[in-house]
Write a protein that holds these residues in place. Structure first.
Motif, short mmCIF file in Angstrom:
data_model
loop_
_atom_site.label_atom_id
_atom_site.label_comp_id
_atom_site.label_asym_id
_atom_site.label_seq_id
_atom_site.Cartn_x
_atom_site.Cartn_y
_atom_site.Cartn_z
N UNK A 1 -2.56 -10.71 0.16
CA UNK A 1 -1.73 -10.40 -1.00
C UNK A 1 -2.49 -10.21 -2.29
N UNK A 2 -3.84 -10.23 -2.24
CA UNK A 2 -4.63 -10.07 -3.46
C UNK A 2 -4.52 -8.65 -4.02
N UNK A 3 -4.21 -7.69 -3.17
CA UNK A 3 -4.23 -6.29 -3.56
C UNK A 3 -2.82 -5.70 -3.69
N UNK A 4 -1.82 -6.54 -3.87
CA UNK A 4 -0.42 -6.10 -3.84
C UNK A 4 -0.08 -5.10 -4.93
N UNK A 5 -0.79 -5.11 -6.05
CA UNK A 5 -0.45 -4.24 -7.16
C UNK A 5 -1.01 -2.83 -7.02
N UNK A 6 -1.80 -2.57 -5.98
CA UNK A 6 -2.36 -1.23 -5.79
C UNK A 6 -2.13 -0.82 -4.35
N UNK A 7 -1.05 -0.09 -4.11
CA UNK A 7 -0.73 0.48 -2.79
C UNK A 7 -0.32 -0.56 -1.76
N UNK A 8 0.09 -1.72 -2.20
CA UNK A 8 0.75 -2.65 -1.30
C UNK A 8 -0.16 -3.62 -0.58
N UNK A 9 0.46 -4.41 0.29
CA UNK A 9 -0.25 -5.44 1.05
C UNK A 9 -0.41 -4.97 2.50
N UNK A 10 -0.01 -5.78 3.47
CA UNK A 10 -0.19 -5.40 4.87
C UNK A 10 0.83 -6.08 5.76
#
Length: 546
Positions: free
Chosen positions: A322-331
């Protein structure tokens, strides 16, 4: 800024409009400056030691320093004109530290004195200590041995910067001329060349000097129907590569009856643009697809992008966490699925791996930007999720003791973080040609080239288009189609994989500009595959109703 520099910068922006994903950065320089040597390795070591010592004296428990020189050249043309020739250089130093259990980073442009690098290190420590006051848990960094003084160079045969500008211009204008002679109304073509000279040093005891080269030849052809005013386009089917100018010099031995072998390591730009011009004319009168279920035959020039979006991104551990949620989502591929040890990602034929060592790939380097030796590892084995892509401060989360070597920054002034490795589909183990794969397809579509795409915030539900579509009926190509896109979800799609051609058909695709992070950074990454078949995939008609 003088008039010459202003005109060159303005032209960079105009040229980049053709390919809006190309980032424009660095100061303009003369072409001959691209071949000027960078800083001496001994000087870079002194600059690095000054930073390492300064950071330690201020309380850092870990420090790394990256000294980077980034060189770019664009040659941009349209029809019979050269639109621009751009040469840029960016040089500076970035220092990253851990102090009081927290990361800190500082960078300085044009740093060539020990006092400058030491000051940057002290600033990074001060930032880390300030940030530490807000931390809940200290950074847990996987151990990493020092390699001493080592180096790595891309195994190129011909430095693209050594090739005269006139030769490159002649190639592109020849490409444009071939397109126009074969029915195109408009054509743009570009050569984009990169040389990254990167020096890394760390308190672990590594001093790593690397020389990286990449090249991307690309064109876009447009044909117009004068009666209806409708138009069709096709971009080049070239892959950007971690190679030198030899990529554009196809060996005559790779020619078969005047056609470049699909197994050639080179790229015949003239041949491709001739075919593209003819194909755009054919697309104008192609039959619009009927929506429904089809068996899809996907060429590597198309499949690379599907791999990138549905495998490469969702298996980045920072997205999973969830560290990258602000750029093209999570997984969607959450830790519990990996922990189950039986999560079905695809069919038994699906073997997906990460590899930072593939020769000719965009991501090929000897060490990453944390000083970790690069390697290959499995992500999906026989259809089952077995691993992620992770770096030094993440791997403890998945129970591993060492980084997988996929931490990068796009410049000396950016902090390194977890980036996608070259993620690829392993070729099939049994001999299988494309013709063999097609011959028992009753209702299918053969898709070549990448096109538009859309994928949700969990990297799960998606839609992909391409550039060329051919209808398959009763085991034979029946003609060209248009207005094609397929829809699926990641798990359903990869489970529909029923055949994969063998290693003779294995080819790389990729992107110079994989965006991620805040502020955004661009990374170069390749994805390999052989032509593959996916049964019963939902196809929609994308034609606009006016």
């Amino acid at each position: 800024m003088n008039r010459r520099d202003f005109i060159q910068f303005a032209g960079m922006g105009a040229g980049a409009m053709m390919l809006p994903t190309i980032p424009v950065s660095g100061r303009p320089i003369a072409p001959e400056a691209l071949l000027a040597p960078g800083l001496d390795v001994a000087l870079k070591k002194r600059l690095a030691d000054a930073a390492l010592n300064a950071a330690k004296s201020k309380g850092a428990t870990y420090t790394d320093i990256r000294i980077g020189r980034y060189l770019n050249q664009y040659v941009i043309t349209r029809e019979d004109k050269v639109q621009n020739i751009v040469n840029t250089e960016s040089y500076g130093v970035g220092v990253r530290v851990i102090a009081d259990g927290c990361w800190g980073f500082a960078a300085v442009v044009d740093a060539k004195s020990e006092a400058q690098t030491a000051l940057a290190a002290e600033e990074a420590v001060a930032i880390a200590k300030a940030n530490a006051k807000l931390m809940k848990e200290p950074v847990k960094l996987a151990p990493q041995k020092g390699y001493g003084e080592v180096s790595w160079k891309a195994p190129i045969q011909k430095n693209a910067f050594e090739v005269p500008i006139q030769e490159k211009v002649d190639l592109l204008l020849g490409v444009n001329s071939a397109a126009m002679k074969n029915g195109a109304n408009f054509v743009n073509s570009v050569l984009f060349m990169v040389n990254e000279q990167k020096y890394f040093a760390s308190s672990d005891g590594s001093y790593i000097d690397q020389d990286i080269h990449r090249i991307w030849p690309v064109f876009n052809v447009t044909s117009i129907d004068p009666k209806s005013g409708k138009f069709e386009t096709r971009q080049s089917l070239s892959a950007p590569m971690g190679m030198g100018y030899e990529y554009l010099q196809v060996n005559p031995k790779d020619k078969v009856a005047g056609v470049t072998s699909r197994y050639s390591k080179g790229y015949d730009m003239l041949e491709d643009v001739t075919a593209a011009a003819q194909q755009t004319r054919q697309k104008l009168t192609a039959k619009s697809v009927e929506a429904g279920k089809y068996d899809l035959i996907l060429d590597p020039s198309h499949l690379w992008l599907t791999i990138h979006e549905s495998v490469g991104h969702p298996l980045e551990l920072d997205r999973v966490l969830g560290y990258e949620a602000n750029f093209a989502g999570t997984s969607f591929a959450t830790l519990d699925k990996w922990q189950s040890k039986n999560f079905n990602y695809g069919s038994k034929l699906v073997n997906l791996f990460a590899d930072k060592t593939q020769a000719g790939s965009l991501g090929a380097v000897g060490w990453d930007d944390e000083g970790v030796r690069t390697k290959r590892w499995d992500l999906v084995k026989d259809g089952t999720l077995v691993n992620y892509q992770a770096i030094r401060d993440q791997v403890h989360i998945i129970g591993e003791n060492e980084s997988q070597g996929c931490c990068y920054a796009d410049s000396w002034g950016s902090v390194q973080f977890q980036r996608m490795a070259n993620v690829s589909l392993a070729p099939g183990k049994e001999p299988l040609s494309v013709d063999d794969m097609i011959k028992d397809v009753e209702k299918g579509i053969y898709i070549i080239g990448d096109g538009s795409f859309s994928i949700d915030q969990q990297r799960y539900n998606f839609q992909f288009g391409g550039q060329l579509y051919y209808e398959i009926k009763d085991g034979k190509i029946a003609g060209m189609l248009k207005d094609v896109a397929y829809q699926s979800n990641t798990q359903e799609f990869w489970n529909s994989c029923v055949k994969v051609c063998d290693e003779r058909d294995y080819r790389l695709g990729g992107s110079f500009f994989d965006g991620k992070g805040q502020p955004s950074q661009s990374s170069a990454v390749s994805h390999g595959s052989s032509t593959s078949r996916f049964n019963g995939v939902n196809v929609i008609n994308t034609a606009r109703k006016i």
